[in-house]
Design a protein around this motif. Structure first.
Motif, PDB file in Angstrom:
ATOM      1  N   VAL A 150       0.800  -1.226   0.000  1.00 28.86           N
ATOM      2  CA  VAL A 150       0.000   0.000   0.000  1.00 28.86           C
ATOM      3  C   VAL A 150       0.838   1.286   0.000  1.00 28.86           C
ATOM      4  CG1 VAL A 150      -1.913  -1.156   1.160  1.00 28.86           C
ATOM      5  CG2 VAL A 150      -0.206   0.079   2.534  1.00 28.86           C
ATOM      6  N   LEU A 151       2.152   1.158   0.157  1.00 34.86           N
ATOM      7  CA  LEU A 151       3.010   2.340   0.206  1.00 34.86           C
ATOM      8  C   LEU A 151       3.932   2.411  -1.002  1.00 34.86           C
ATOM      9  CD1 LEU A 151       4.161   2.277   3.949  1.00 34.86           C
ATOM     10  CD2 LEU A 151       2.384   3.721   2.958  1.00 34.86           C
ATOM     11  N   SER A 152       4.293   3.614  -1.361  1.00 28.18           N
ATOM     12  CA  SER A 152       5.337   3.777  -2.362  1.00 28.18           C
ATOM     13  C   SER A 152       6.658   3.277  -1.779  1.00 28.18           C
ATOM     14  CB  SER A 152       5.467   5.253  -2.746  1.00 28.18           C
ATOM     15  OG  SER A 152       5.962   6.000  -1.632  1.00 28.18           O
ATOM     16  N   LYS A 153       7.605   3.008  -2.633  1.00 24.60           N
ATOM     17  CA  LYS A 153       8.920   2.549  -2.170  1.00 24.60           C
ATOM     18  C   LYS A 153       9.562   3.576  -1.250  1.00 24.60           C
ATOM     19  CE  LYS A 153      13.266   0.574  -3.870  1.00 24.60           C
ATOM     20  NZ  LYS A 153      14.066   0.224  -5.064  1.00 24.60           N
ATOM     21  N   LYS A 154       9.370   4.849  -1.588  1.00 20.85           N
ATOM     22  CA  LYS A 154       9.950   5.932  -0.791  1.00 20.85           C
ATOM     23  C   LYS A 154       9.399   5.915   0.628  1.00 20.85           C
ATOM     24  CE  LYS A 154      10.493  10.969  -0.689  1.00 20.85           C
ATOM     25  NZ  LYS A 154      10.163  12.250  -1.381  1.00 20.85           N
ATOM     26  N   LEU A 155       8.089   5.769   0.771  1.00 20.60           N
ATOM     27  CA  LEU A 155       7.481   5.744   2.098  1.00 20.60           C
ATOM     28  C   LEU A 155       7.807   4.453   2.850  1.00 20.60           C
ATOM     29  CD1 LEU A 155       3.929   7.324   1.577  1.00 20.60           C
ATOM     30  CD2 LEU A 155       5.955   8.369   2.600  1.00 20.60           C
ATOM     31  N   PHE A 156       7.792   3.334   2.127  1.00 22.13           N
ATOM     32  CA  PHE A 156       8.090   2.052   2.778  1.00 22.13           C
ATOM     33  C   PHE A 156       9.501   2.053   3.360  1.00 22.13           C
ATOM     34  CE2 PHE A 156       9.578  -2.352   2.857  1.00 22.13           C
ATOM     35  CZ  PHE A 156       8.560  -2.963   3.576  1.00 22.13           C
ATOM     36  N   ASN A 157      10.427   2.692   2.686  1.00 17.29           N
ATOM     37  CA  ASN A 157      11.819   2.717   3.143  1.00 17.29           C
ATOM     38  C   ASN A 157      12.022   3.578   4.385  1.00 17.29           C
ATOM     39  OD1 ASN A 157      12.684   0.950   1.159  1.00 17.29           O
ATOM     40  ND2 ASN A 157      13.278   2.565  -0.267  1.00 17.29           N
ATOM     41  N   LYS A 158      10.977   4.302   4.788  1.00 16.44           N
ATOM     42  CA  LYS A 158      11.066   5.097   6.019  1.00 16.44           C
ATOM     43  C   LYS A 158      10.750   4.262   7.268  1.00 16.44           C
ATOM     44  CE  LYS A 158       9.895   9.574   3.970  1.00 16.44           C
ATOM     45  NZ  LYS A 158       9.034  10.775   4.058  1.00 16.44           N
TER      46      LYS A 158
END
Length: 302
Positions: A150-158
């Protein structure tokens, strides 16, 4: 030819004491809320969405519409799959947006993220630097799978997935493991009231020196099964349940006076800064589940 209600009521005996209890004796409806509870569940979702229509749809557009896990839901306007959890997340995010205002990037720690609904909505609505999830390893396996969807890669990596088995309240754990001294916001939603009280107190004591904002949403009391589950039940609250969380009192959650009194008890017991002077507390009862309270505890002694 007999018509439906002539046939349905034929031979029925009336007893004024129980003809409306809907479980066995009701003859004025051909279905029972005990059998079709999902009907009321879905009407509640629909009612809540319509009460908050424009901001809710805006919120829903910002989170996923994938219906992952196939939960009970309504298909609103033939477009949005809306679940009860979406309604909970909406209520939590708007409470936080009103009371937790900051322009800087924040480090968040969530205790007990479950499958990840709160993590998703916070990451998509706040300027998050890092988001730490603390839960048991086998639960975090699901959390990772869901959030990756459900998250973009950018958000998931946070996200930092922190297994409780490794954390286990070790002194200076976050400093030694992640070189992190302080968190901006701690989140616990719908899990402290299901955890042993000594563990809840450990969490409050561990994080209160290293976090100034605590968002806690949990039940303010216990309730009898007959009040919410089965009005014919004579069962007591299960003994194991009465021992969980920090609020053990049993109340009728539809008694306004009891709710007010117990809300004060809740805010006192869950306050992680109770021994400090300059403290601000924001709170409201949930509109969806009014035995739960949303509270933001703020330590202003910075």
């Amino acid at each position: 030819m007999k018509l439906f209600w002539d046939k349905y009521s034929s031979g029925r005996k009336f007893n004024l004491n129980n003809f409306r209890n809907t479980k066995k004796h009701n003859i004025f409806a051909n279905w029972s809320p005990y059998q079709r509870g999902l009907t009321f569940h879905n009407f509640l979702i629909n009612y809540f969405v319509n009460q908050n229509k424009l901001p809710f749809i805006k919120f829903k557009k910002n989170i996923n519409n994938l219906n992952i896990g196939n939960p009970p839901h309504i298909l609103f306007n033939e477009k949005y799959y809306i679940t009860y959890d979406d309604c909970l997340s909406f209520e939590e995010i708007f409470f936080l947006k009103r009371n937790f205002k900051t322009k800087k990037k924040i480090n968040v720690i969530e205790i007990g993220p479950g499958y990840g609904r709160t993590a998703e909505s916070v990451l998509k609505n706040f300027n998050v630097s890092l988001y730490y999830c603390v839960d048991y390893k086998n639960i975090l396996d699901l959390t990772k799978k869901y959030l990756r969807k459900v998250l973009s890669k950018k958000l998931f990596n946070k996200i930092i997935f922190c297994e409780f088995e490794n954390f286990n309240f070790k002194k200076n754990f976050f400093k030694n493991t992640y070189n992190l001294d302080k968190f901006d916001l701690l989140i616990n939603s719908d899990s402290f009231h299901e955890i042993e009280p000594n563990i809840v107190r450990k969490y409050l004591n561990f994080f209160s020196p290293i976090c100034n904002y605590f968002f806690i949403k949990n039940a303010i009391a216990k309730y009898k099964p007959r009040d919410l589950i089965d009005h014919l039940s004579k069962k007591n609250i299960p003994k194991y349940n009465k021992k969980l969380g920090l609020c053990f009192e049993t109340i009728n959650i539809f008694n306004i006076g009891k709710i007010k009194t117990q809300s004060r008890v809740y805010l006192k017991r869950y306050n992680p800064f109770k021994h400090k002077r300059n403290i601000k507390v924001y709170s409201m009862l949930s509109k969806l589940y009014p035995s739960c309270m949303l509270a933001l505890f703020v330590n202003k002694n910075k």
